[in-house]
Design a protein around this motif. Structure first.
Motif, PDB file in Angstrom:
ATOM      1  N   GLU A  63       9.547  13.454   1.725  1.00  0.00           N
ATOM      2  CA  GLU A  63       9.471  12.841   0.396  1.00  0.00           C
ATOM      3  C   GLU A  63       8.418  11.734   0.359  1.00  0.00           C
ATOM      4  N   GLN A  64       8.358  10.935   1.419  1.00  0.00           N
ATOM      5  CA  GLN A  64       7.362   9.862   1.477  1.00  0.00           C
ATOM      6  C   GLN A  64       5.949  10.432   1.514  1.00  0.00           C
ATOM      7  N   HIS A 123     -14.415  -3.149   1.099  1.00  0.00           N
ATOM      8  CA  HIS A 123     -13.011  -3.558   0.965  1.00  0.00           C
ATOM      9  C   HIS A 123     -12.248  -2.792  -0.121  1.00  0.00           C
ATOM     10  N   SER A 124     -12.916  -1.887  -0.853  1.00  0.00           N
ATOM     11  CA  SER A 124     -12.213  -1.189  -1.932  1.00  0.00           C
ATOM     12  C   SER A 124     -11.085  -0.318  -1.386  1.00  0.00           C
ATOM     13  N   ALA A 125     -11.329   0.346  -0.258  1.00  0.00           N
ATOM     14  CA  ALA A 125     -10.302   1.217   0.314  1.00  0.00           C
ATOM     15  C   ALA A 125      -9.082   0.413   0.747  1.00  0.00           C
ATOM     16  N   SER A 126      -9.319  -0.744   1.351  1.00  0.00           N
ATOM     17  CA  SER A 126      -8.211  -1.582   1.798  1.00  0.00           C
ATOM     18  C   SER A 126      -7.345  -2.004   0.621  1.00  0.00           C
ATOM     19  N   VAL A 127      -7.991  -2.373  -0.486  1.00  0.00           N
ATOM     20  CA  VAL A 127      -7.256  -2.755  -1.695  1.00  0.00           C
ATOM     21  C   VAL A 127      -6.448  -1.569  -2.217  1.00  0.00           C
ATOM     22  N   GLY A 128      -7.068  -0.396  -2.212  1.00  0.00           N
ATOM     23  CA  GLY A 128      -6.387   0.801  -2.690  1.00  0.00           C
ATOM     24  C   GLY A 128      -5.169   1.152  -1.860  1.00  0.00           C
ATOM     25  N   TRP A 129      -5.327   1.111  -0.536  1.00  0.00           N
ATOM     26  CA  TRP A 129      -4.197   1.436   0.335  1.00  0.00           C
ATOM     27  C   TRP A 129      -3.074   0.417   0.183  1.00  0.00           C
ATOM     28  N   ARG A 130      -3.425  -0.851   0.027  1.00  0.00           N
ATOM     29  CA  ARG A 130      -2.391  -1.878  -0.147  1.00  0.00           C
ATOM     30  C   ARG A 130      -1.588  -1.632  -1.427  1.00  0.00           C
ATOM     31  N   LYS A 131      -2.279  -1.238  -2.489  1.00  0.00           N
ATOM     32  CA  LYS A 131      -1.595  -0.959  -3.758  1.00  0.00           C
ATOM     33  C   LYS A 131      -0.629   0.210  -3.599  1.00  0.00           C
ATOM     34  N   ILE A 132      -1.080   1.256  -2.922  1.00  0.00           N
ATOM     35  CA  ILE A 132      -0.236   2.434  -2.718  1.00  0.00           C
ATOM     36  C   ILE A 132       0.983   2.088  -1.863  1.00  0.00           C
ATOM     37  N   LEU A 133       0.765   1.348  -0.792  1.00  0.00           N
ATOM     38  CA  LEU A 133       1.875   0.968   0.087  1.00  0.00           C
ATOM     39  C   LEU A 133       2.881   0.086  -0.644  1.00  0.00           C
ATOM     40  N   GLU A 192       3.502   0.184  -3.901  1.00  0.00           N
ATOM     41  CA  GLU A 192       4.249   1.054  -4.815  1.00  0.00           C
ATOM     42  C   GLU A 192       5.297   1.872  -4.075  1.00  0.00           C
ATOM     43  N   MET A 193       5.019   2.191  -2.813  1.00  0.00           N
ATOM     44  CA  MET A 193       5.957   2.985  -2.020  1.00  0.00           C
ATOM     45  C   MET A 193       7.017   2.130  -1.334  1.00  0.00           C
ATOM     46  N   GLY A 194       6.854   0.806  -1.400  1.00  0.00           N
ATOM     47  CA  GLY A 194       7.794  -0.076  -0.718  1.00  0.00           C
ATOM     48  C   GLY A 194       7.611  -0.078   0.786  1.00  0.00           C
ATOM     49  N   LEU A 195       6.381   0.195   1.234  1.00  0.00           N
ATOM     50  CA  LEU A 195       6.121   0.289   2.672  1.00  0.00           C
ATOM     51  C   LEU A 195       5.332  -0.900   3.216  1.00  0.00           C
ATOM     52  N   GLN A 196       5.116  -1.923   2.404  1.00  0.00           N
ATOM     53  CA  GLN A 196       4.467  -3.118   2.918  1.00  0.00           C
ATOM     54  C   GLN A 196       5.351  -3.738   3.991  1.00  0.00           C
ATOM     55  N   GLY A 197       4.732  -4.124   5.090  1.00  0.00           N
ATOM     56  CA  GLY A 197       5.496  -4.661   6.204  1.00  0.00           C
ATOM     57  C   GLY A 197       5.924  -3.589   7.189  1.00  0.00           C
ATOM     58  N   LYS A 198       5.738  -2.323   6.798  1.00  0.00           N
ATOM     59  CA  LYS A 198       6.077  -1.211   7.683  1.00  0.00           C
ATOM     60  C   LYS A 198       4.840  -0.405   8.079  1.00  0.00           C
ATOM     61  N   VAL A 199       3.887  -0.327   7.161  1.00  0.00           N
ATOM     62  CA  VAL A 199       2.664   0.441   7.388  1.00  0.00           C
ATOM     63  C   VAL A 199       1.476  -0.409   6.949  1.00  0.00           C
ATOM     64  N   THR A 200       0.419  -0.446   7.742  1.00  0.00           N
ATOM     65  CA  THR A 200      -0.776  -1.207   7.388  1.00  0.00           C
ATOM     66  C   THR A 200      -1.764  -0.310   6.642  1.00  0.00           C
ATOM     67  N   LYS A 244      -3.277   8.247   8.162  1.00  0.00           N
ATOM     68  CA  LYS A 244      -2.349   9.257   7.657  1.00  0.00           C
ATOM     69  C   LYS A 244      -3.071  10.186   6.685  1.00  0.00           C
ATOM     70  N   TRP A 245      -3.866   9.606   5.781  1.00  0.00           N
ATOM     71  CA  TRP A 245      -4.604  10.392   4.795  1.00  0.00           C
ATOM     72  C   TRP A 245      -5.635  11.287   5.476  1.00  0.00           C
TER      73      TRP A 245
END
Length: 217
Positions: free
Chosen positions: A141-142, A162-172, A174-182, A189-190
């Protein structure tokens, strides 16, 4: 017994390393202290990462008898003095790359580590990605949500610095994965998902009919 880590510096790179380290089992690794040149910075970092001990100087961290390994995330012109501080305090050290600015300084650091009989290692960029591959387990599901959000946020990945870093942070987030995945783990993963997609669609080549990868970067 868990390896007890001290974090030297409260900057972004130390944040990313701490997030990755905390994905490891707590019975194996624990972040127990953080030090910064300004006590307030260390306190904010400690609050964000639930770290119990806070120091307003690197010297205080070096004197902590309960630290097994120190991660050094200071900017590289200060790697020499900071590495020497901790190796001379008989602390094992994992230092952010590059270990030193030149060969002479590197030899000085290596000599200190050898003289004090401590472990010394230069941290390479793949550390967070390794933690992701072997520790964080993505559910079906994740993974499906991850793919959906990456596609829906394609405009954030412009190729600008730095655009990719900002994008990945936004996605993480939204998924509630901040603090679990950098962000670095998310990128890897992508990349792995794109490779699997191409391998399945074009067996043996990993490429589209035009000879170029068809999945978006």
């Amino acid at each position: 017994m868990a390896t007890r880590w001290g974090i030297c510096s409260s900057g972004k790179i130390s944040h990313d390393f701490t997030v990755a380290l905390k994905t490891l089992p707590p019975e194996d690794h624990q972040v127990v202290a953080v030090a910064a040149r300004e006590l307030e910075d260390a306190q904010q970092f400690a609050t964000k990462h639930s770290i119990s001990r806070v120091y307003g100087s690197y010297e205080e961290l070096a004197r902590d008898p309960d630290i097994d390994v120190v991660y050094i995330g200071v900017i590289h012109p200060y790697h020499l003095s900071t590495c020497l501080l901790f190796t001379n305090a008989k602390k094992n050290v994992l230092c952010e790359k590059p270990l030193a600015m030149n060969t002479k300084k590197m030899k000085e650091i290596l000599s200190s580590a050898k003289r004090n009989d401590v472990f010394l290692m230069e941290k390479m960029a793949s550390t967070e990605a390794v933690a992701s591959d072997f520790v964080f387990k993505w559910s079906k599901e994740q993974t499906e949500l991850f793919i959906k959000l990456r596609g829906g946020n394609d405009t954030l990945f412009t190729g600008a610095k730095h655009s990719a870093s900002v994008g990945w942070r936004k996605i993480l987030e939204e998924m509630g994965l901040q603090g679990k995945v950098t962000p670095l783990q998310a990128k890897k993963k992508w990349d792995n998902l794109k490779k699997k997609y191409k391998d399945c669609k074009y067996p043996g080549s990993g490429e589209g009919v035009s000879g170029k990868p068809t999945a978006a970067s």
